[in-house]
Design an enzyme around this catalytic site. Structure first.
Site, PDB file in Angstrom:
ATOM      1  N   HIS A 198      -1.636  -6.016  -0.412  1.00 27.28           N
ATOM      2  CA  HIS A 198      -2.766  -5.211   0.033  1.00 27.28           C
ATOM      3  C   HIS A 198      -3.147  -4.255  -1.084  1.00 27.28           C
ATOM      4  O   HIS A 198      -2.470  -4.159  -2.106  1.00 27.28           O
ATOM      5  CB  HIS A 198      -2.440  -4.442   1.322  1.00 27.28           C
ATOM      6  CG  HIS A 198      -1.201  -3.591   1.243  1.00 27.28           C
ATOM      7  ND1 HIS A 198       0.063  -4.127   1.292  1.00 27.28           N
ATOM      8  CD2 HIS A 198      -1.027  -2.250   1.105  1.00 27.28           C
ATOM      9  CE1 HIS A 198       0.957  -3.152   1.203  1.00 27.28           C
ATOM     10  NE2 HIS A 198       0.326  -2.007   1.069  1.00 27.28           N
ATOM     11  N   HIS A 207      -0.420  -3.938  -4.313  1.00 26.54           N
ATOM     12  CA  HIS A 207       1.033  -4.108  -4.328  1.00 26.54           C
ATOM     13  C   HIS A 207       1.526  -4.871  -3.108  1.00 26.54           C
ATOM     14  O   HIS A 207       0.822  -5.021  -2.102  1.00 26.54           O
ATOM     15  CB  HIS A 207       1.740  -2.757  -4.447  1.00 26.54           C
ATOM     16  CG  HIS A 207       1.645  -1.875  -3.220  1.00 26.54           C
ATOM     17  ND1 HIS A 207       0.472  -1.349  -2.757  1.00 26.54           N
ATOM     18  CD2 HIS A 207       2.606  -1.425  -2.381  1.00 26.54           C
ATOM     19  CE1 HIS A 207       0.692  -0.612  -1.690  1.00 26.54           C
ATOM     20  NE2 HIS A 207       1.976  -0.644  -1.433  1.00 26.54           N
ATOM     21  N   HIS A 265      -0.248   7.519 -12.019  1.00 28.25           N
ATOM     22  CA  HIS A 265       0.096   8.384 -10.893  1.00 28.25           C
ATOM     23  C   HIS A 265       1.380   7.878 -10.255  1.00 28.25           C
ATOM     24  O   HIS A 265       1.676   6.684 -10.282  1.00 28.25           O
ATOM     25  CB  HIS A 265      -1.030   8.508  -9.863  1.00 28.25           C
ATOM     26  CG  HIS A 265      -1.575   7.219  -9.333  1.00 28.25           C
ATOM     27  ND1 HIS A 265      -1.019   6.557  -8.261  1.00 28.25           N
ATOM     28  CD2 HIS A 265      -2.645   6.485  -9.711  1.00 28.25           C
ATOM     29  CE1 HIS A 265      -1.735   5.478  -8.000  1.00 28.25           C
ATOM     30  NE2 HIS A 265      -2.719   5.402  -8.866  1.00 28.25           N
ATOM     31  N   HIS A 304       0.220  -3.115   7.141  1.00 26.81           N
ATOM     32  CA  HIS A 304       0.530  -4.025   6.045  1.00 26.81           C
ATOM     33  C   HIS A 304       2.032  -4.225   6.070  1.00 26.81           C
ATOM     34  O   HIS A 304       2.799  -3.353   5.646  1.00 26.81           O
ATOM     35  CB  HIS A 304       0.050  -3.457   4.706  1.00 26.81           C
ATOM     36  CG  HIS A 304      -1.422  -3.179   4.694  1.00 26.81           C
ATOM     37  ND1 HIS A 304      -1.942  -1.933   4.440  1.00 26.81           N
ATOM     38  CD2 HIS A 304      -2.478  -3.993   4.929  1.00 26.81           C
ATOM     39  CE1 HIS A 304      -3.260  -1.989   4.509  1.00 26.81           C
ATOM     40  NE2 HIS A 304      -3.608  -3.235   4.804  1.00 26.81           N
ATOM     41  N   GLU A 342       4.187  -0.790   6.191  1.00 29.75           N
ATOM     42  CA  GLU A 342       3.336   0.398   6.193  1.00 29.75           C
ATOM     43  C   GLU A 342       2.327   0.349   7.334  1.00 29.75           C
ATOM     44  O   GLU A 342       1.450  -0.510   7.357  1.00 29.75           O
ATOM     45  CB  GLU A 342       2.574   0.500   4.866  1.00 29.75           C
ATOM     46  CG  GLU A 342       3.455   0.470   3.623  1.00 29.75           C
ATOM     47  CD  GLU A 342       2.645   0.400   2.348  1.00 29.75           C
ATOM     48  OE1 GLU A 342       1.413   0.553   2.419  1.00 29.75           O
ATOM     49  OE2 GLU A 342       3.235   0.174   1.276  1.00 29.75           O
TER      50      GLU A 342
END
Length: 456
Positions: free
Chosen positions: A385, A349, A306, A379, A355
């Protein structure tokens, strides 16, 4: 008060019939609208004498010499010029509304953080007094970066007005309904909608249904725009026709009033004797706008793997670095998952971007427990995370048939800058001290063989 009833004494231009009643569709369009017939000059901006004895005034959202495709300004025809809406300024304190740089030496921002919803209180809170800053990033003085806030509103502003000279505000309701009575018209928003309030625009916020709670991204930098779609082409994601700007509406009302201004992170109040919402007609492309998140059309993989979550970007505010945003506003809504032989939730990642996520309603697939509606997580840049153990196990051993993610709507404010926690976020907001524990039960699956230890 219904969504279409106006405050007493406010006059509004005839609305567009159908779903756009009271609004004009389009993002970045050049609009023209008048609440009284003939109030808008034709063929020129600044006649010697405006109709109805109005004053012509330009509100500039960009420098005069900005490239034409980026140049934003609106001509207003108003009962009094804006210089009559300000007197001497008096400095006031807003303890909970903070601006960058705001680095509290007693607070660390190094870690993975998650908060339960900031609770309502019995305190009478307006849009301004109920703002609670969670993080700041960048520098308000040099107009880069952002701040993220939670708002709590329990009463309407009455003869009270506000504008920010520092920023445009992206408003994401989570609970309750608000009305923004602005110089350029009226916008009503509810959960699953957003609004953008431009820098310098004066408005009053009324509580239509409360108490109200939601999220705000305060953008110090270049304005929000729609992202380039690249090979996706002309359609899907957020379409321009689904954004709505208000038709002209004005008040001609004398009453002792206050105007609060946010300027360089400071707050000042000025006292006037009338409503500043007196723009009878306007034309231009610098205006408030609302958008229904349910019209966002996601795109994604239909075979395997994805794409990056950037495909879910609704709005982006560019930085000086190509392809690296000052802010991205990203939406994770209901969607079908059909990929074959693929770990479907977001992967683990570390990101050069920071974020901050918020949950509008439902369940987020990577964190089925603990990330509740009204809650937030942070994060920060280059901090690892990803899915908690429950989400990992479920996705790893699932039968991969087409399935729909239902009852979910979360968002992300992502920025190129590190986000610093405020003292409120670290010490007063309901921080989950055990959030980091959600990864404790992840197992070591490596056993030296190509097959790995994938026993449940």
């Amino acid at each position: 008060m219904s969504r279409h009833d106006l405050p007493e004494g406010m006059i509004r231009a005839p609305g567009i019939a159908g779903p756009h009643e009271g609004y004009m569709p389009g993002f970045g369009n050049d609009f023209e609208t008048e609440a009284l017939p003939g109030a808008l000059p034709q063929g020129m901006n600044s006649p010697q004498k405006c109709a109805y004895g109005l004053y012509g005034e330009q509100l500039s959202g960009t420098a005069f010499t900005a490239p034409s495709h980026q140049n934003e300004r609106t001509w207003c025809y108003r009962i009094r010029p804006s210089v009559k809406h300000s007197a001497r300024y008096e400095r006031i304190e807003m303890r909970y509304w903070q601006s960058a740089p705001n680095v509290d030496p007693t607070v660390t921002s190094l870690g993975q953080y998650r908060w339960d919803p900031v609770p309502h209180t019995e305190e009478a809170l307006t849009w301004v007094s109920g703002m609670r800053t969670m993080t700041t990033a960048g520098d308000v003085y040099t107009q880069v970066g952002m701040a993220s806030h939670v708002y709590l509103v329990t009463r309407s502003m009455q003869d009270e007005y506000f504008y920010s000279a520092d920023s445009e505000l992206l408003v994401v309701p989570q609970e309750g309904k608000l009305r923004f009575c602005t110089e350029l018209g009226v916008i009503d928003i509810a959960p699953q909608e957003i609004a953008i309030l431009p820098r310098g625009l004066v408005y009053r916020v009324e509580l239509l249904e409360g108490p109200a709670r939601g999220f705000v991204c305060e953008n110090y930098g270049q304005k929000f725009d729609l992202p380039g779609r690249g090979p996706i082409g002309a359609n899907c994601m957020a379409n321009r026709r689904d954004f709505k700007s208000p038709v002209a509406a004005f008040e001609d009302r004398d009453a002792p009033s206050t105007v609060t201004i946010k300027w360089q992170g400071q707050f000042h109040v000025t006292y006037i004797d009338h409503s500043p919402l007196d723009v009878v007609a306007w034309h231009g492309n610098y205006a408030p706008v609302k958008y229904d998140l349910r019209t966002y059309c996601p795109v994604g993989s239909i075979l395997f793997d994805h794409p990056d979550p950037s495909i879910f970007t609704v709005l982006t505010a560019p930085s000086g670095v190509e392809g690296t945003a000052n802010i991205d506003f990203v939406l994770f809504r209901e969607r079908w998952m059909v990929m074959e032989d693929t770990f479907r939730p977001p992967w683990y990642h570390k990101n050069v971007m920071s974020e901050l996520m918020g949950n509008i309603y439902g369940e987020y697939d990577a964190k089925p427990n603990g990330f509740t509606p009204g809650g937030m997580s942070l994060h920060n840049m280059m901090l690892p995370h990803g899915p908690d153990n429950e989400a990992f196990e479920k996705a790893t051993f699932a039968e991969l048939e087409p399935s729909k993610l239902d009852n979910t709507m979360s968002f992300m404010f992502e920025t190129r800058f590190p986000q610093h926690l405020t003292a409120f976020a670290a010490k007063e907001a309901p921080l989950q001290d055990d959030y980091i524990d959600c990864w404790d039960s992840l197992k070591k699956r490596f056993d030296g063989t190509p097959e790995g230890n994938w026993d449940k």
